[in-house]
Design an enzyme around this catalytic site. Structure first.
Site, PDB file in Angstrom:
ATOM      1  N   CYS A  87      99.767 -51.827  61.934  1.00 11.31           N
ATOM      2  CA  CYS A  87     101.069 -51.440  62.626  1.00 11.31           C
ATOM      3  C   CYS A  87     101.630 -52.193  63.759  1.00 11.31           C
ATOM      4  O   CYS A  87     102.735 -52.465  63.724  1.00 11.31           O
ATOM      5  CB  CYS A  87     101.068 -49.669  62.836  1.00 11.31           C
ATOM      6  SG  CYS A  87     102.424 -49.128  63.469  1.00 11.31           S
ATOM      7  N   CYS A 185      97.938 -41.417  62.025  1.00  5.04           N
ATOM      8  CA  CYS A 185      99.195 -40.826  62.196  1.00  5.04           C
ATOM      9  C   CYS A 185      99.884 -39.958  61.062  1.00  5.04           C
ATOM     10  O   CYS A 185     100.473 -38.780  60.951  1.00  5.04           O
ATOM     11  CB  CYS A 185     100.423 -41.288  62.979  1.00  5.04           C
ATOM     12  SG  CYS A 185     100.964 -42.777  62.312  1.00  5.04           S
TER      13      CYS A 185
END
Lengths: 353, 396
Positions: A87, A185
């Site tokens: 990410c 997440c």
């Protein structure tokens, strides 16, 4: 807090929150991740207090393509990816940064704990945070010096968490009590194996010992990681009574191999797609027999061990460990090499032995 | 210097409203705690109560007069959303033997969501009536659906995003044949075009104070006396039993003062606003490539005077807004913005605008304080902002 420091340093700052997940349920309940709706409201409140504009950028499509899909693909190949690194590399410091630059911003400032120092020849140096327990240079290293050149980490200079909290409290920022997040997440319940099984499907196969004898059964080799000890559900204990670990997985044959700790010990690690922070990368093994003395880290918040770093003829990088050995290194993990506090190289673990 | 071109979001409190608020709250030199000056509870029978009721009823009369209604038809609510909820849910719940709700596809969420809620929890048969490319509701389709099972037709007087003025008079005519009650959400139209409740012939009409310089969380539903309506908020029976709860006296006073000011010389005010809006539209269409004015044409008489909504092919609304914000210009996408993530507008999609184009929508709404200099400044900087946003799209 990072935004407050950036404002105080005289920068013109705009707050941006990345909306990464589409699932409303995760938005509402998942305070674990860094991208829940609660976090976006907290961030907006901070931006309002600082008197800076605040925008939410919907990067959920990019996140699904570049991080979640890659996460599944890597696991299905028997590798263990780190989605946070992915990410950082492809979403935060690539898509977000590129868009910000196109909109006229000079740099992306984040609350990461790491330090950037202008180096020789214009190559930026990435250093560990002064606050070593919080240091995030390991997860930032894959982004590479070109991307980090346009970054700014105002929190990296602080030495302790108490110092950060004190500074935040002084500015009336109420987010200083938020728990640190180490979870993934997009898997809010923390059940990675369940997440994988749901998406990749259950596929029963044998668990073998190192001599090839079946000692158990699994429902998908992809869900096992080298070095893993828990969740093997082996009926009988090993002959020697010692714990057994996953020592290798082969998703193409759907096989998981377990063995004693001695089978996990690694003395040499080969890394692919190296990212160099050195002006001059080291030469191959043959020309430069001594290699470069470094310390290496293979997990976030993992320990450092000493190694000699060489380039290999095929453009990869090899680390020969000297002194302490490492155990249970899975392909797909990130390996980061340091000299003192400075990151000198990063690569993705391929083979180790 | 900041430029405000988002009057449709809220107009900000006018001086007249603020003065009325302060007077009724007792803050203009008269402490309301002084025993002989207390502004009481309007439901109390004693002198302080009567003072409060005087203000509420004066305000009700003012508002009724501004809107061509009878004072007894004015039901105060805590805002426009509540007025729309009361109209939709209240009318459906009161019409026990009828099960269908007809709404236009471009209604505000404060109409669509209560209707959807009734469909989910009370088995209402909800039908959305399509609109044409300018947002005008399809009367033939509406007529086809207007059968004896319809509890309510709700079509807005004017659309908040693209400014389309709907043919409410014709809707009332076709509804009357079937004795179907008609509600119109006039929140976006308030202060923009003349509104006469009696002449329109609708059974219910929603307004909100903050669109014309009153406080937010003030509003009213105009309701015909014969209209059967169930209250949503039960309690002390205030507002003819349709909206319980002690009235917010200063806020209501301010709402009335704001509306009275906004509707005085309305034609002259809106002519000035329309002139500036027309200049803005002409300049943008002339100077920005591939800019499209969505909604009705400006000279059609079917568009609110202060509204201009454009799509800029290849640009994203959130980039445009951010760049305008940095240039200290406040505008809007006009669309729902949930937790900051901009969604393609259901209004534009209903008008046949592509999803991609809808993501580049930018709404400017002008108000009574908008100046020529502000419009000139916007026209000067917008071409560069659109160009930069388009560049940012390519970087995505």
């Amino acid at each position: 807090m990072a935004a407050a420091l950036a404002v105080e340093a005289g920068h013109e700052v705009t707050g941006v929150h990345m909306a990464l997940l589409r699932n409303r349920q995760i938005f509402r309940e998942g305070s674990r991740g860094c991208c829940s709706i609660e976090d976006s409201l907290d961030a907006r409140r901070v931006a309002d207090k600082l008197g800076i504009p605040f925008y939410v950028w919907d990067l959920s499509e990019e996140f699904a393509d570049l991080v979640v899909a890659d996460f599944l693909a890597e696991y299905s190949k028997g590798r263990t990816p780190n989605p946070c690194i992915r990410c950082n590399e492809h979403v935060k410091f690539e898509i977000l940064a590129t868009r910000a630059q196109a909109l006229g911003f000079d740099a992306v400032a984040t609350g990461h704990y790491a330090r950037l120092i202008p180096g020789n020849n214009g190559v930026v140096e990435l250093h560990r945070s002064n606050n070593l327990p919080k240091d995030q240079s390991y997860v930032l290293a894959a982004a590479g010096p070109e991307r980090l050149h346009h970054c700014y980490f105002p929190l990296g200079d602080f030495y302790t968490k108490a110092e950060v909290r004190e500074q935040a409290a002084k500015r009336g920022l109420a987010v200083s009590n938020k728990p640190d997040s180490y979870d993934i997440c997009f898997i809010p319940d923390g059940d990675t194996r369940g997440f994988l099984r749901e998406r990749l499907g259950a596929k029963k196969g044998p668990i073998l010992d190192v001599s090839g004898v079946q000692v158990g059964e699994h429902d998908g080799a992809y869900a096992y990681t080298v070095g893993q000890r828990k969740g093997l559900a082996l009926g009988r204990p090993a002959a020697d009574g010692l714990p057994r670990y996953v020592v290798s997985t082969d998703p193409s044959r759907n096989i998981v191999v377990v063995g004693g700790r001695e089978h996990l010990v690694v003395t040499s690690i080969k890394g692919s797609d190296p990212v160099w922070y050195l002006d001059k990368p080291p030469g191959p093994h043959s020309q430069d027999s001594a290699g470069v003395a470094v310390t290496v880290q293979v997990r976030a918040h993992g320990r450092e061990v000493s190694a000699r770093m060489f380039a290999t003829a095929d453009g990869a990088v090899q680390f020969d460990l000297v002194g302490d050995m490492l155990a249970g290194i899975a392909a797909g993990q990130s390996i980061v090499a340091y000299q003192g506090t400075r990151v000198v190289a990063q690569a993705t673990v391929g083979q180790s032995g | 210097m900041g430029i405000y071109l988002d009057y449709a979001a809220t107009a900000g409190m006018s001086a007249a409203a603020l003065a009325a608020y302060c007077a009724a709250a007792g803050v203009s030199g008269i402490p309301c705690g002084a025993p002989d000056r207390v502004i009481g509870n309007p439901s109390s029978l004693h002198a302080p109560g009567r003072r409060a009721r005087q203000i509420v009823e004066d305000s009700r009369e003012t508002i009724a007069e501004c809107l061509g209604a009878n004072p007894s038809e004015v039901v105060f609510t805590n805002g426009g959303t509540e007025a729309n909820n009361l109209a939709i849910k209240g009318a459906f719940l009161a019409a026990k033997d009828k099960n269908t709700i007809l709404v236009s596809a471009i209604e505000h969420h404060s109409v669509l969501e209560p209707a959807a809620w009734l469909a989910q929890y009370c088995s209402a048969n909800l039908k959305q009536i399509p609109v044409d490319k300018h947002g005008i509701v399809d009367l033939a389709a509406l007529k086809k659906e207007a059968n004896n099972d319809v509890a309510l037709i709700s079509v807005m007087l004017a659309n908040n995003e693209i400014g389309t003025i709907e043919p409410i008079g014709e809707i009332v005519v076709l509804a009357r044949e079937k004795q179907i009650p008609v509600h119109t959400d006039a929140i976006a139209a308030l202060g923009q075009i003349p509104i006469n409740f009696g002449e329109l012939g609708v059974d219910m009409l929603s307004v909100a104070g903050h669109k014309v310089g009153g406080p937010a969380a003030t509003g009213a539903l105009l309701v015909r006396r014969k209209m059967r309506l169930e209250p949503l908020i039960h309690g002390g029976g205030q507002e003819r039993g349709l909206r319980a709860g002690t009235q917010d006296v200063p806020a209501i006073a301010a709402f009335a003062a704001a509306l009275a000011e906004a509707t005085t010389e309305l034609a002259a005010k809106t002519a000035k606003i329309a002139k500036l809006r027309d200049e803005l539209v002409a300049s943008i269409l002339a100077n920005i490539p591939s800019a499209t004015l969505e909604g009705p044409p400006i000279k059609s008489g079917q568009r609110l005077p202060g509204n201009a909504l454009f799509t800029f092919a290849g640009a994203h609304a959130d980039d445009l807004l951010l760049l305008l914000d940095l240039a200290e210009i406040a505008a809007s996408t006009g669309a729902a913005c949930t937790a900051g993530v901009t969604q393609a507008s259901h209004v534009l999609l209903a008008c046949g605008v592509s999803e991609q184009a809808a993501h580049g929508a930018l709404r400017f709404t002008l108000g009574p304080n908008t100046t020529q200099a502000e419009i000139a400044h916007l026209c000067a900087v917008l071409p560069g902002i659109v160009a930069q946003a388009r560049k940012a799209t390519l970087a995505r």
